[in-house]
Design an enzyme around this catalytic site. Structure first.
Site, PDB file in Angstrom:
ATOM      1  N   TYR A  73      -2.988  11.449   7.962  1.00 31.90           N
ATOM      2  CA  TYR A  73      -3.360  10.527   6.883  1.00 31.90           C
ATOM      3  C   TYR A  73      -3.415   9.094   7.402  1.00 31.90           C
ATOM      4  O   TYR A  73      -4.386   8.366   7.160  1.00 31.90           O
ATOM      5  CB  TYR A  73      -2.369  10.621   5.723  1.00 31.90           C
ATOM      6  CG  TYR A  73      -2.303   9.350   4.910  1.00 31.90           C
ATOM      7  CD1 TYR A  73      -3.314   9.032   4.009  1.00 31.90           C
ATOM      8  CD2 TYR A  73      -1.271   8.425   5.104  1.00 31.90           C
ATOM      9  CE1 TYR A  73      -3.295   7.834   3.306  1.00 31.90           C
ATOM     10  CE2 TYR A  73      -1.241   7.233   4.415  1.00 31.90           C
ATOM     11  CZ  TYR A  73      -2.251   6.945   3.511  1.00 31.90           C
ATOM     12  OH  TYR A  73      -2.232   5.759   2.835  1.00 31.90           O
ATOM     13  N   GLY A  78       0.828  -1.195   0.000  1.00 32.63           N
ATOM     14  CA  GLY A  78       0.000   0.000   0.000  1.00 32.63           C
ATOM     15  C   GLY A  78       0.864   1.247   0.000  1.00 32.63           C
ATOM     16  O   GLY A  78       1.944   1.257  -0.590  1.00 32.63           O
ATOM     17  N   CYS A  79       0.405   2.272   0.678  1.00 37.24           N
ATOM     18  CA  CYS A  79       1.083   3.571   0.724  1.00 37.24           C
ATOM     19  C   CYS A  79       2.571   3.429   1.042  1.00 37.24           C
ATOM     20  O   CYS A  79       2.952   2.904   2.083  1.00 37.24           O
ATOM     21  CB  CYS A  79       0.411   4.442   1.784  1.00 37.24           C
ATOM     22  SG  CYS A  79       1.303   5.947   2.188  1.00 37.24           S
ATOM     23  N   PHE A  80       3.424   3.914   0.131  1.00 36.58           N
ATOM     24  CA  PHE A  80       4.860   3.749   0.388  1.00 36.58           C
ATOM     25  C   PHE A  80       5.359   4.670   1.487  1.00 36.58           C
ATOM     26  O   PHE A  80       6.410   4.433   2.070  1.00 36.58           O
ATOM     27  CB  PHE A  80       5.722   3.860  -0.878  1.00 36.58           C
ATOM     28  CG  PHE A  80       5.396   4.937  -1.860  1.00 36.58           C
ATOM     29  CD1 PHE A  80       4.988   6.200  -1.470  1.00 36.58           C
ATOM     30  CD2 PHE A  80       5.513   4.689  -3.226  1.00 36.58           C
ATOM     31  CE1 PHE A  80       4.719   7.199  -2.396  1.00 36.58           C
ATOM     32  CE2 PHE A  80       5.236   5.677  -4.167  1.00 36.58           C
ATOM     33  CZ  PHE A  80       4.844   6.932  -3.743  1.00 36.58           C
TER      34      PHE A  80
END
Length: 200
Positions: free
Chosen positions: A180, A33-35
């Protein structure tokens, strides 16, 4: 003359030791997912010396960009680590408890092909260990389907240029990053799956 020779030999030993240590580092490429989050999670692991955010797995598409075309590519991280401190097995063990291996649509709040999880192996030994750890996860969760694939490594494209702000985002933008991550529900979902083993 003797002093100069001793100094030269000492310098050679230091240079050799430095080169020898650098040559011992190894790399792992993982998508979760989100790096930003993967970078944060792995830079906290003892033995990891560097984590780079980028894209991989997209076949013929070269030089993918975040705001441009990265079709077929996964958001991923390239992890450099010292195998004398942490093994590839250790890297994988840390990986599993930092992803949702059952999500076939992405990871946490991020959905879409580029956010899927995957392990990119560079040789037979990495594949063997990856398959072993995946089998352990499958056995632990017999009523769920582990969808994280084990894929052959391909070119890794670091995020760079005008998009280089993605590197070390969690360090350079801690308030935005933490907001986030919290809103994405990453940590709450990890705790739901892995309990106390979840790291953040």
């Amino acid at each position: 003359m003797k002093k100069s020779l001793t100094l030269a030999l000492t310098s050679a030993v230091i240079l050799f030791s430095t080169f020898s240590h650098a040559a011992k580092t190894e790399k792992a490429v993982l998508a979760g997912g989100c790096f930003w989050c993967m970078e944060s999670d792995f830079e906290k692991l003892e033995g990891v010396t560097d984590v780079i955010s980028g894209f991989t797995g997209g076949g013929k598409l070269i030089n993918p960009t975040y705001n441009g075309n990265h079709k077929g590519h996964y958001e991923a991280v390239e992890i450099t680590y010292d195998p004398a401190i942490v093994s590839y097995q250790g890297i994988l063990d840390h990986y599993w408890v930092n992803i949702d291996p059952f999500d076939a649509k992405g990871q946490f709040c991020d959905k879409g092909p580029s956010y899927l999880s995957a392990i990119f192996v560079q040789n037979d030994e990495q594949r063997k260990l990856a398959e072993k750890t995946k089998a352990a996860v499958v056995a632990e969760f017999p009523n769920q389907t582990v969808v994280t694939p084990i894929l052959n490594a391909s070119t890794f494209y670091p995020i760079k240029g005008r998009e280089s702000f993605h590197q070390d985002y969690y360090k350079n933008n801690p308030i935005r990053y933490n907001t986030y991550r919290w809103r994405c529900g990453r940590d709450s979902r990890l705790e739901e799956i892995w309990g106390e083993r979840a790291t953040h």
